[in-house]
Enzyme design. Sequence first.
Site, PDB file in Angstrom:
ATOM      1  N   ASP A 170      60.843  22.687  -8.947  1.00  0.00           N
ATOM      2  CA  ASP A 170      59.968  23.868  -9.426  1.00  0.00           C
ATOM      3  C   ASP A 170      59.864  24.924  -8.375  1.00  0.00           C
ATOM      4  O   ASP A 170      59.113  25.906  -8.943  1.00  0.00           O
ATOM      5  CB  ASP A 170      58.426  23.197  -9.619  1.00  0.00           C
ATOM      6  N   ASN A 171      60.521  24.787  -7.396  1.00  0.00           N
ATOM      7  CA  ASN A 171      60.538  25.914  -6.397  1.00  0.00           C
ATOM      8  C   ASN A 171      61.786  26.682  -6.432  1.00  0.00           C
ATOM      9  O   ASN A 171      62.004  27.238  -5.332  1.00  0.00           O
ATOM     10  CB  ASN A 171      60.040  25.278  -5.084  1.00  0.00           C
TER      11      ASN A 171
ATOM     12  N   GLY B 192      49.139  25.530 -11.431  1.00  0.00           N
ATOM     13  CA  GLY B 192      47.862  24.944 -11.479  1.00  0.00           C
ATOM     14  C   GLY B 192      46.785  25.926 -10.700  1.00  0.00           C
ATOM     15  O   GLY B 192      45.558  25.824 -10.363  1.00  0.00           O
ATOM     16  N   ARG B 193      47.408  27.017 -10.062  1.00  0.00           N
ATOM     17  CA  ARG B 193      46.671  27.933  -9.365  1.00  0.00           C
ATOM     18  C   ARG B 193      47.160  29.394  -9.433  1.00  0.00           C
ATOM     19  O   ARG B 193      46.942  30.208  -8.402  1.00  0.00           O
ATOM     20  CB  ARG B 193      46.653  27.658  -7.734  1.00  0.00           C
TER      21      ARG B 193
ATOM     22  N   ARG C 255      51.738  38.526  -6.992  1.00  0.00           N
ATOM     23  CA  ARG C 255      53.265  38.275  -6.724  1.00  0.00           C
ATOM     24  C   ARG C 255      54.135  38.931  -7.697  1.00  0.00           C
ATOM     25  O   ARG C 255      53.516  38.650  -8.958  1.00  0.00           O
ATOM     26  CB  ARG C 255      53.597  36.635  -6.625  1.00  0.00           C
TER      27      ARG C 255
ATOM     28  N   ASP D 112      41.710  22.816  -6.852  1.00  0.00           N
ATOM     29  CA  ASP D 112      40.859  23.713  -7.006  1.00  0.00           C
ATOM     30  C   ASP D 112      41.266  25.079  -7.760  1.00  0.00           C
ATOM     31  O   ASP D 112      40.655  25.967  -8.036  1.00  0.00           O
ATOM     32  CB  ASP D 112      39.982  23.908  -5.925  1.00  0.00           C
ATOM     33  N   GLY D 113      42.598  25.231  -7.767  1.00  0.00           N
ATOM     34  CA  GLY D 113      43.149  26.522  -8.378  1.00  0.00           C
ATOM     35  C   GLY D 113      42.920  27.394  -7.136  1.00  0.00           C
ATOM     36  O   GLY D 113      43.294  28.807  -7.808  1.00  0.00           O
TER      37      GLY D 113
HETATM   38  P1  AMP Z   1      53.540  24.091  -4.682  1.00  0.00           P
HETATM   39  O1  AMP Z   1      53.900  22.935  -3.597  1.00  0.00           O
HETATM   40  O2  AMP Z   1      53.031  25.165  -4.220  1.00  0.00           O
HETATM   41  O3  AMP Z   1      54.963  24.370  -5.259  1.00  0.00           O
HETATM   42  O4  AMP Z   1      52.764  23.693  -5.620  1.00  0.00           O
HETATM   43  C1  AMP Z   1      53.246  22.454  -6.491  1.00  0.00           C
HETATM   44  C2  AMP Z   1      52.109  22.031  -7.759  1.00  0.00           C
HETATM   45  O5  AMP Z   1      50.943  21.845  -7.108  1.00  0.00           O
HETATM   46  C3  AMP Z   1      52.209  23.365  -8.620  1.00  0.00           C
HETATM   47  O6  AMP Z   1      51.773  22.817  -9.876  1.00  0.00           O
HETATM   48  C4  AMP Z   1      50.812  23.869  -8.126  1.00  0.00           C
HETATM   49  O7  AMP Z   1      50.327  24.777  -9.164  1.00  0.00           O
HETATM   50  C5  AMP Z   1      49.746  22.735  -7.866  1.00  0.00           C
HETATM   51  N1  AMP Z   1      48.972  23.262  -6.802  1.00  0.00           N
HETATM   52  C6  AMP Z   1      49.129  23.536  -5.510  1.00  0.00           C
HETATM   53  N2  AMP Z   1      47.887  23.912  -4.930  1.00  0.00           N
HETATM   54  C7  AMP Z   1      46.846  23.833  -6.072  1.00  0.00           C
HETATM   55  C8  AMP Z   1      45.561  24.191  -5.895  1.00  0.00           C
HETATM   56  N3  AMP Z   1      44.961  24.419  -5.001  1.00  0.00           N
HETATM   57  N4  AMP Z   1      44.839  24.031  -7.241  1.00  0.00           N
HETATM   58  C9  AMP Z   1      45.544  23.541  -8.255  1.00  0.00           C
HETATM   59  N5  AMP Z   1      46.806  23.377  -8.233  1.00  0.00           N
HETATM   60  C10 AMP Z   1      47.579  23.311  -7.206  1.00  0.00           C
HETATM   61 MG    MG Z   2      55.874  25.897  -6.314  1.00  0.00          MG
END
Ligand code: AMP
Ligand code: MG
Length: 488
Positions: A247-248, A87-88, A171, A120-121
């Site tokens: 997903d992590n 998403g970002r 990354r 917001d990506g």
């Molecule tokens: P994470 O907790 O970092 O592993 O992210 C979990 C999910 O949330 C993933 O699909 C990310 O791409 C999405 N995500 C986190 N932050 C943002 C953001 N600022 N904009 C869009 N998607 C986000």
């Molecule tokens: Mg993640």
Amino acid sequence: MFSFDNRFARELPAAGVAWQPAQVPAPRLLRLNDALARELGADPAVLRGPEGAQVFSGNRVPEGAQPLAQAYAGHQFGGFSPQLGDGRALLLGEVVDVHGRRRDIALKGSGRTPFSRGGDGKAALGPVLREYLVAEAMHALGVPTTRALAAVATGEVVQRDRALPGAVLTRVAASHIRVGTFQFFAVRGQHDQVRALAEHVISRHDPDLAGRDDRFLGLLQGVARRQAALVAQWMNLGFIHGVMNTDNMTLSGETIDYGPCAFMEAFDPEAVFSSIDHGGRYAWRNQPLIARWNLARLAETLLPLLADEPDEAVRLATEVIDAFPAWYDDAWRSGQRAKLGLTTAQPGDAALADDWLALLHTQAVDVTLAWRRLADTAAGQPEPLRDLFVDRAALDAWLARWRERLAADGRDPVTVAVEMRCVNPFVIPRNHRVEEALAAAVDHDDLGPFDRLLAALLRPFDEDADLQRYGEPAPQDLTAGYRTFCGT
Ligand code: AMP
Ligand code: MG
């Protein structure tokens, strides 16, 4: 700039959406990892020129890159989301590095994608620098991890609980394929895609299995063994990932996504830092259990590939999931033996290690310093260790057992101490030092503290005058109230 060869895009078109990074107003290269750039076959001098800021901000897509947002699903804190995805972030492509290893190069914070949902990506500077520091620290500590190639300021403001400077992290990873990538196709019943993904992962991460009839079972075993070894390393360092969602968790066995992670100070098996982990699901001591739970979710996606007969597939998968605790235990115990200065394995070693940790727990001793000072004790200097304890009689009783055990190995104490210092770091990314570096960068545009901390983190097993302030625990009250956040 890089010689891209994009197998993921070629072989798995259904696993991503071709997408362009957002344009940003004023890209400025903040930091570049020269050594990693060279490893990737790039010239750091070129990357430091105007081109670098353009490429690492997403403003210019380098020749040969095929930016795409990767699709994945995932269990987050136990609840399943059938569609998460980048998403970002965007995968730019892959390069084969100077050692012949295939590496992903990806941007994080490069704008909205079809998977952004409400987000917001974007990424804020603090979390970008945090991931840079912790990833590079983990690498220096010998822990498999994604790496940080570059941090760029975008000149944008991103809105979080307050307005923050925007940034993009570049990354590098062995791959970004996660348990959630398999779940994405499995939940849609797209078993051909699961198969294609599994073949891709085998050729990237388990090439020895290629062509074997039992390769999918081998893949599951390989992933489970890599995770067992990885989580054992985390545990022996007091590292808490904080958001071990499916997903992590990578198939490669690299640590990924340094969001709410932290290293514990006073030893406490229940330690949790993440502001959103109310139930303590991802507490330090739960990490091996969660790794196994996540592997079971991976196994479910692979069932149709394991055997024609469903019951047989379940039996084979269950065997692997049931073997995981023993694989983990082996890795954890052998790590502990090294930390204790032992070279042979004896029946009482696990109890000796457990009793040591129990002692650290009851007396709330800093786990990193305790191990480090144990090395000094091996070299004949027990006082710095004794100073960390209130109940010294309890420590002395344990030390007597440990000395007896060391004597059974019969090795020269100086050698033992030297080897112990190679596995018991002095410098880890302590929470107060990380926060100090991020605050200077975010609030005062001063990267000095970041640079000094990073330099210290790159030699975690040294202990000289320059490093002293990075080896000291935070004041107790700071650690007790310390909370970390996901908001990259
Ligand atoms: P994470 O907790 O970092 O592993 O992210 C979990 C999910 O949330 C993933 O699909 C990310 O791409 C999405 N995500 C986190 N932050 C943002 C953001 N600022 N904009 C869009 N998607 C986000
Ligand atoms: Mg993640």
